[in-house]
Design a protein around this motif. Structure first.
Motif, PDB file in Angstrom:
ATOM      1  N   LEU A  20       0.681  -1.095  -0.051  1.00  0.00           N
ATOM      2  CA  LEU A  20       0.080   0.132  -0.085  1.00  0.00           C
ATOM      3  C   LEU A  20       0.969   1.449   0.229  1.00  0.00           C
ATOM      4  CD1 LEU A  20      -2.711  -1.160   2.620  1.00  0.00           C
ATOM      5  CD2 LEU A  20      -3.075  -0.649   0.093  1.00  0.00           C
ATOM      6  N   ARG A  21       2.038   1.133   0.695  1.00  0.00           N
ATOM      7  CA  ARG A  21       2.825   2.415   0.588  1.00  0.00           C
ATOM      8  C   ARG A  21       3.263   2.612  -0.715  1.00  0.00           C
ATOM      9  NH1 ARG A  21       5.529   1.216   6.636  1.00  0.00           N
ATOM     10  NH2 ARG A  21       3.943   2.184   7.838  1.00  0.00           N
ATOM     11  N   ARG A 102      -3.898  -5.193  -6.200  1.00  0.00           N
ATOM     12  CA  ARG A 102      -4.446  -4.455  -7.249  1.00  0.00           C
ATOM     13  C   ARG A 102      -6.123  -4.060  -7.049  1.00  0.00           C
ATOM     14  NH1 ARG A 102      -1.821  -5.454 -13.104  1.00  0.00           N
ATOM     15  NH2 ARG A 102       0.276  -4.996 -12.674  1.00  0.00           N
ATOM     16  N   GLU A 103      -6.729  -5.554  -6.563  1.00  0.00           N
ATOM     17  CA  GLU A 103      -8.137  -5.511  -6.367  1.00  0.00           C
ATOM     18  C   GLU A 103      -8.518  -4.738  -5.192  1.00  0.00           C
ATOM     19  OE1 GLU A 103     -11.476  -8.439  -4.601  1.00  0.00           O
ATOM     20  OE2 GLU A 103      -9.829  -9.071  -4.929  1.00  0.00           O
ATOM     21  N   LEU A 104      -7.715  -4.596  -3.904  1.00  0.00           N
ATOM     22  CA  LEU A 104      -7.843  -4.090  -2.752  1.00  0.00           C
ATOM     23  C   LEU A 104      -7.711  -2.629  -3.239  1.00  0.00           C
ATOM     24  CD1 LEU A 104      -8.412  -3.735   0.019  1.00  0.00           C
ATOM     25  CD2 LEU A 104      -5.992  -4.104   0.459  1.00  0.00           C
ATOM     26  N   VAL A 105      -6.559  -2.031  -3.793  1.00  0.00           N
ATOM     27  CA  VAL A 105      -6.364  -0.712  -4.324  1.00  0.00           C
ATOM     28  C   VAL A 105      -7.712  -0.171  -4.807  1.00  0.00           C
ATOM     29  CG1 VAL A 105      -4.863   1.017  -5.528  1.00  0.00           C
ATOM     30  CG2 VAL A 105      -3.874  -0.692  -4.050  1.00  0.00           C
ATOM     31  N   ALA A 106      -8.152  -0.951  -5.840  1.00  0.00           N
ATOM     32  CA  ALA A 106      -9.339  -0.427  -6.831  1.00  0.00           C
ATOM     33  C   ALA A 106     -10.482  -0.592  -5.833  1.00  0.00           C
ATOM     34  CB  ALA A 106      -9.540  -1.657  -7.870  1.00  0.00           C
ATOM     35  N   ARG A 107     -10.835  -1.239  -4.992  1.00  0.00           N
ATOM     36  CA  ARG A 107     -11.801  -1.196  -3.971  1.00  0.00           C
ATOM     37  C   ARG A 107     -11.569   0.136  -3.057  1.00  0.00           C
ATOM     38  NH1 ARG A 107     -15.374  -5.522  -2.897  1.00  0.00           N
ATOM     39  NH2 ARG A 107     -14.868  -7.403  -4.250  1.00  0.00           N
TER      40      ARG A 107
END
Length: 221
Positions: A20-21, A102-107
C-alpha cells in the motif's frame, strides 16, 4: 490518503502495508481493536474481523457510532451472512482473503469515490431544500431546521439520492447501485437498517416513506 490497517497477523500485515505504501498511501498499522479505536482517525480503515482482543464487528460498531470514516472489512470469512452483518454495521465494502493488492487498491479508490460522489458534478442543484430539510451535496452536509444532522457517509449518500427527486419513488436496486456500489446484489436488509437510522435522526419516520414492492421516497411530513 491515510489508511489505518487493523490486522494482527504479521505475515499478512507486513507485505500489505509495504504494498500500500508503494501505491502512494500513508499507512498506519495496528494489531488490536483497542489500538484501532485509539488511533487518530484516518481517511479509510482496512479492518480485519478476527482480532486478538475483540472481533472486527465490535470495532466497526464503535467506529461507526462516533465517525463516518469509510471502512473496508478484510477477512477470511466469505459467507453471505458475514457480508450482510458487516454492511449493516456500516462497512462500505468487504474483501475476502486471499485477495490481490490491485483488487484492494481498486476497492479503496471506489469506496472513496462513492463517499465523495454527492459533491461531484453538481451545480444548480447542489443544495436541495425539502421543507425544513436542506441537503448540500457540495459541502456533504445536511441540516434540519438549521441544525446539522450527524450523518455517516452512507446515510448522507442515501439521503442525497432520495432528495435528488423529492416525492419520487427510488427502487432498491438503484439505491444499492448508487450508494453501495454495483458489486453488491445480495439481500437488501442493509438498506432498511440505514433508512431506520435516517428516520431516527430526522426525528419523524414520515420523512422517508416505504413504497411497498419498490423502495423509498422522501417528502416533508
Amino acid at each position: 490518503m491515510r489508511l489505518l490497517v487493523v490486522e494482527d497477523d504479521d505475515g499478512i500485515a507486513a507485505p500489505l502495508v509495504s504494498g500500500l505504501r508503494r501505491e502512494g498511501f500513508e499507512v498506519e498499522r495496528v494489531a488490536t481493536g483497542a489500538d484501532a479505536l485509539a488511533a487518530a482517525e484516518p481517511d479509510l480503515v482496512l479492518l480485519d474481523l478476527r482480532l486478538p482482543d475483540t472481533d472486527g464487528y465490535a470495532v466497526a460498531r464503535e467506529l461507526r457510532a462516533r465517525s463516518g470514516v469509510p471502512i473496508i472489512m478484510v477477512t477470511a470469512k466469505g459467507e453471505e451472512v458475514d457480508r450482510v452483518i458487516g454492511l449493516e454495521l456500516g462497512a462500505d465494502d468487504y474483501v475476502v482473503k486471499p485477495f490481490g493488492l490491485r483488487e484492494l487498491v481498486a476497492r479503496i479508490h471506489a469506496v472513496m469515490r462513492r463517499v465523495a460522489e454527492p459533491g461531484r458534478g453538481v451545480a444548480a442543484d447542489a443544495v436541495v431544500t425539502v421543507g425544513p430539510l436542506t441537503v448540500d451535496r457540495r459541502r456533504h452536509e445536511a441540516a434540519l431546521a438549521g441544525a446539522a444532522l450527524p450523518l455517516t457517509p452512507k446515510e448522507f449518500a442515501l439521503l442525497a439520492l432520495l432528495a435528488s427527486d423529492p416525492g419520487a419513488a427510488v427502487d432498491r436496486r438503484r439505491i444499492l447501485e448508487e450508494v453501495w456500489g454495483t458489486r453488491w446484489y445480495g439481500p437488501t436488509k442493509t438498506i432498511d437498517v440505514h433508512v431506520s437510522s435516517l428516520r431516527r435522526k430526522l426525528g419523524d419516520p414520515g420523512w422517508i416513506e416505504t413504497v411497498r414492492g419498490v423502495g423509498f421516497r422522501l417528502r416533508a411530513p
